[in-house]
Scaffold this motif. Structure first.
Motif, short mmCIF file in Angstrom:
data_model
loop_
_atom_site.label_atom_id
_atom_site.label_comp_id
_atom_site.label_asym_id
_atom_site.label_seq_id
_atom_site.Cartn_x
_atom_site.Cartn_y
_atom_site.Cartn_z
N ILE A 83 -9.38 -1.56 4.29
CA ILE A 83 -9.63 -0.12 4.36
C ILE A 83 -9.33 0.30 5.81
CG2 ILE A 83 -11.24 1.74 3.78
CD1 ILE A 83 -11.01 -0.21 1.44
N ASN A 84 -8.22 0.98 5.98
CA ASN A 84 -7.65 1.19 7.31
C ASN A 84 -8.00 2.55 7.92
OD1 ASN A 84 -6.02 0.53 9.55
ND2 ASN A 84 -4.20 1.49 8.62
N LYS A 85 -7.70 2.69 9.18
CA LYS A 85 -7.85 3.93 9.96
C LYS A 85 -9.31 4.34 10.12
CE LYS A 85 -3.28 5.58 8.50
NZ LYS A 85 -2.38 6.71 8.39
N ILE A 86 -10.20 3.36 10.19
CA ILE A 86 -11.62 3.70 10.32
C ILE A 86 -11.94 4.32 11.69
CG2 ILE A 86 -12.56 2.08 8.62
CD1 ILE A 86 -13.23 0.30 11.21
N ASP A 87 -10.98 4.25 12.62
CA ASP A 87 -11.19 4.90 13.93
C ASP A 87 -11.03 6.41 13.84
OD1 ASP A 87 -8.08 5.42 15.12
OD2 ASP A 87 -8.30 3.96 13.52
N LYS A 88 -10.46 6.88 12.76
CA LYS A 88 -10.20 8.32 12.66
C LYS A 88 -11.48 9.08 12.31
CE LYS A 88 -5.79 9.80 11.58
NZ LYS A 88 -4.74 10.12 10.58
N PRO A 89 -11.68 10.25 12.91
CA PRO A 89 -12.90 11.02 12.68
C PRO A 89 -13.13 11.34 11.19
CG PRO A 89 -11.59 12.01 14.45
CD PRO A 89 -10.77 10.90 13.89
N ILE A 94 -10.88 -1.76 8.66
CA ILE A 94 -10.08 -2.11 9.83
C ILE A 94 -9.52 -0.85 10.52
CG2 ILE A 94 -9.32 -4.33 8.85
CD1 ILE A 94 -6.50 -2.98 8.53
N SER A 95 -9.10 -1.07 11.74
CA SER A 95 -8.21 -0.11 12.39
C SER A 95 -6.98 -0.90 12.81
CB SER A 95 -8.87 0.53 13.61
OG SER A 95 -7.87 1.20 14.38
N ALA A 96 -5.91 -0.71 12.07
CA ALA A 96 -4.68 -1.45 12.38
C ALA A 96 -4.17 -1.05 13.75
CB ALA A 96 -3.62 -1.18 11.32
N LYS A 97 -4.50 0.19 14.14
CA LYS A 97 -4.03 0.70 15.41
C LYS A 97 -4.78 0.04 16.58
CE LYS A 97 -2.59 5.17 17.17
NZ LYS A 97 -2.56 6.60 16.81
N LYS A 98 -6.10 -0.03 16.47
CA LYS A 98 -6.89 -0.59 17.56
C LYS A 98 -7.15 -2.08 17.40
CE LYS A 98 -9.08 3.64 18.95
NZ LYS A 98 -10.31 4.40 19.17
N GLY A 128 0.82 -1.20 0.00
CA GLY A 128 0.00 0.00 0.00
C GLY A 128 0.85 1.25 0.00
N HIS A 129 0.19 2.38 -0.07
CA HIS A 129 0.87 3.67 -0.07
C HIS A 129 1.54 3.89 1.29
CE1 HIS A 129 1.51 7.54 -1.98
NE2 HIS A 129 1.32 8.10 -0.79
N VAL A 130 2.66 4.60 1.27
CA VAL A 130 3.37 4.90 2.51
C VAL A 130 2.44 5.61 3.50
CG1 VAL A 130 4.30 7.10 1.66
CG2 VAL A 130 5.52 5.86 3.46
N ASP A 131 2.54 5.22 4.77
CA ASP A 131 1.75 5.79 5.86
C ASP A 131 0.29 5.33 5.90
OD1 ASP A 131 3.76 7.12 7.08
OD2 ASP A 131 3.28 9.10 6.28
N HIS A 132 -0.08 4.42 5.03
CA HIS A 132 -1.46 3.94 5.06
C HIS A 132 -1.67 2.83 6.09
CE1 HIS A 132 -3.40 5.80 1.22
NE2 HIS A 132 -2.75 6.69 1.95
N GLY A 133 -0.56 2.34 6.67
CA GLY A 133 -0.71 1.45 7.82
C GLY A 133 -0.18 0.04 7.68
N LYS A 134 0.66 -0.19 6.67
CA LYS A 134 1.22 -1.52 6.44
C LYS A 134 1.97 -2.04 7.68
CE LYS A 134 4.75 -3.52 3.38
NZ LYS A 134 5.83 -3.80 4.33
N THR A 135 2.87 -1.20 8.20
CA THR A 135 3.66 -1.62 9.36
C THR A 135 2.77 -1.86 10.57
OG1 THR A 135 5.39 -0.19 8.49
CG2 THR A 135 5.70 -1.04 10.73
N SER A 136 1.80 -0.95 10.78
CA SER A 136 0.90 -1.10 11.93
C SER A 136 0.12 -2.40 11.84
CB SER A 136 -0.07 0.07 11.99
OG SER A 136 0.63 1.29 12.04
N LEU A 137 -0.34 -2.73 10.65
CA LEU A 137 -1.10 -3.97 10.49
C LEU A 137 -0.23 -5.19 10.77
CD1 LEU A 137 -3.66 -5.53 9.68
CD2 LEU A 137 -2.91 -5.38 7.30
#
Ligand code: GDP
Length: 297
Positions: free
Chosen positions: A123-129, A159-163, A23-32
């Motif tokens: 589809i990541n970062k769904i926790d973000k407002p 998904i939320s890779a963070k949560k 995926g694009h940089v900063d989209h959450g690959k590492t977090s996932l």
């Protein structure tokens, strides 16, 4: 190339899917990947994966296994493909829902399509407002990748890779794809695999991470990898534990090669050291004649 015999159907057993996250940089690959490594989707010892060896295998709570390629960026994916190695069975394309479908996302999708590797969208970062997963699905539809919930054929998971929200569901969708691929291998034969990383370690000599695709690689095996050969002195898994053998869809670091093979080089267990040496030498000559960079550093 090293000749490979066909396996007969009765020798084949199920093997774990090998998955790449792109995926694009900063989209959450590492977090996932970090979440999967550490979190409660894994059965047994959570957080036990301590070594970065370029790939790791997890056993999920549902008892099934997935192997993740954990190489930096999808450069590794392309580099390996350029060398004729196809290690990935399934691609997870991760897209941040608070962003757009970016150039690198599109690039990752075309890599997967070109390699004929099934895609599951995360589809990541769904926790973000500011997250708007529908906007991403809309964008995918415009690229002719209609997701399943909109009547298309592509599986996607918010998904939320963070949560950790949705991650287990994502992996279940990956396993569904894997079921359709009917991935099998024969553990009872000489090992074949792909080098995914290699380096020269001061104390240990040449170290290569190998992802086994078929057969079983054992300590003591005579191996050939690209223009290098040797005898397996030791094998280590992603937990840093010394192991005696490694089977299909499993990765291990291998000690004992006489040089550092390149990512994407095929590895084979050979019957005799003489054969391994001869092929390695021949390949090296050929590479030299073609003016290519040799791999012995
Ligand atoms: P990579 O470049 O694709 O590997 O992206 P990273 O995993 O490094 O993530 C980039 C940034 O986004 C980091 O600051 C992460 O903490 C953040 N991030 C990743 N996933 C999520 C998520 O699900 N929710 C939120 N809020 N932030 C995230």
């Amino acid at each position: 190339a090293v000749a490979e015999e066909e396996d007969s159907e009765e020798d084949l057993v199920e093997r774990a899917p090998i998955v790449t996250v792109m995926g694009h940089v900063d989209h959450g690959k590492t977090s996932l990947l970090d979440h999967i490594r550490n979190a409660n989707v894994i059965a047994g010892e959570a957080g036990g994966i301590t070594q970065h060896i370029g790939a790791y295998n997890v056993r999920l709570k549902n008892g099934r296994h997935i192997t993740f390629l954990d190489t930096p960026g999808h450069e590794a994916f392309t580099a390996m493909r350029a060398r004729g190695a196809q290690v990935t069975d399934i691609a997870i394309i991760i897209i941040a829902a608070d962003d757009d479908i970016m150039p690198q996302t599109k690039e990752a999708i075309s890599h997967a399509v070109a390699a004929n590797v099934p895609i599951v969208f995360a589809i990541n970062k769904i926790d973000k407002p500011g997250a708007n997963p529908d906007k991403i699905k809309e964008g995918l539809a415009q690229m002719n990748f209609l997701v399943e919930e909109w009547g298309g054929k592509y599986q996607s998971q918010d998904i939320s890779a963070k949560k950790g929200d949705g991650v287990f569901e994502l992996l279940e969708k990956v396993l569904l794809e894997a079921d359709m691929l009917e991935l099998k291998a024969n553990p009872n034969r000489n090992a074949a695999g792909t080098v995914i990383e290699s380096s020269l370690d001061k104390g240990r000599g040449y170290v290569a991470t190998v992802l086994v695709s078929n057969g079983t690689l054992r300590q003591g095996d005579i191996i050939l990898a690209g223009t290098n050969y040797g005898r397996v002195k030791a094998l280590f898994n992603e937990r840093g534990q010394r192991i005696k053998e490694v089977g299909p869809s499993q990765a291990a670091t291998v000690l004992g090669l006489n040089g550092a093979p390149q990512a994407g080089d095929q590895l084979h267990s050979m019957n005799t050291e003489q054969e391994a040496r001869e092929i390695a030498t021949k390949r090296e000559q050929l590479a030299r004649e073609q003016g290519l960079r040799t791999t012995r550093r």
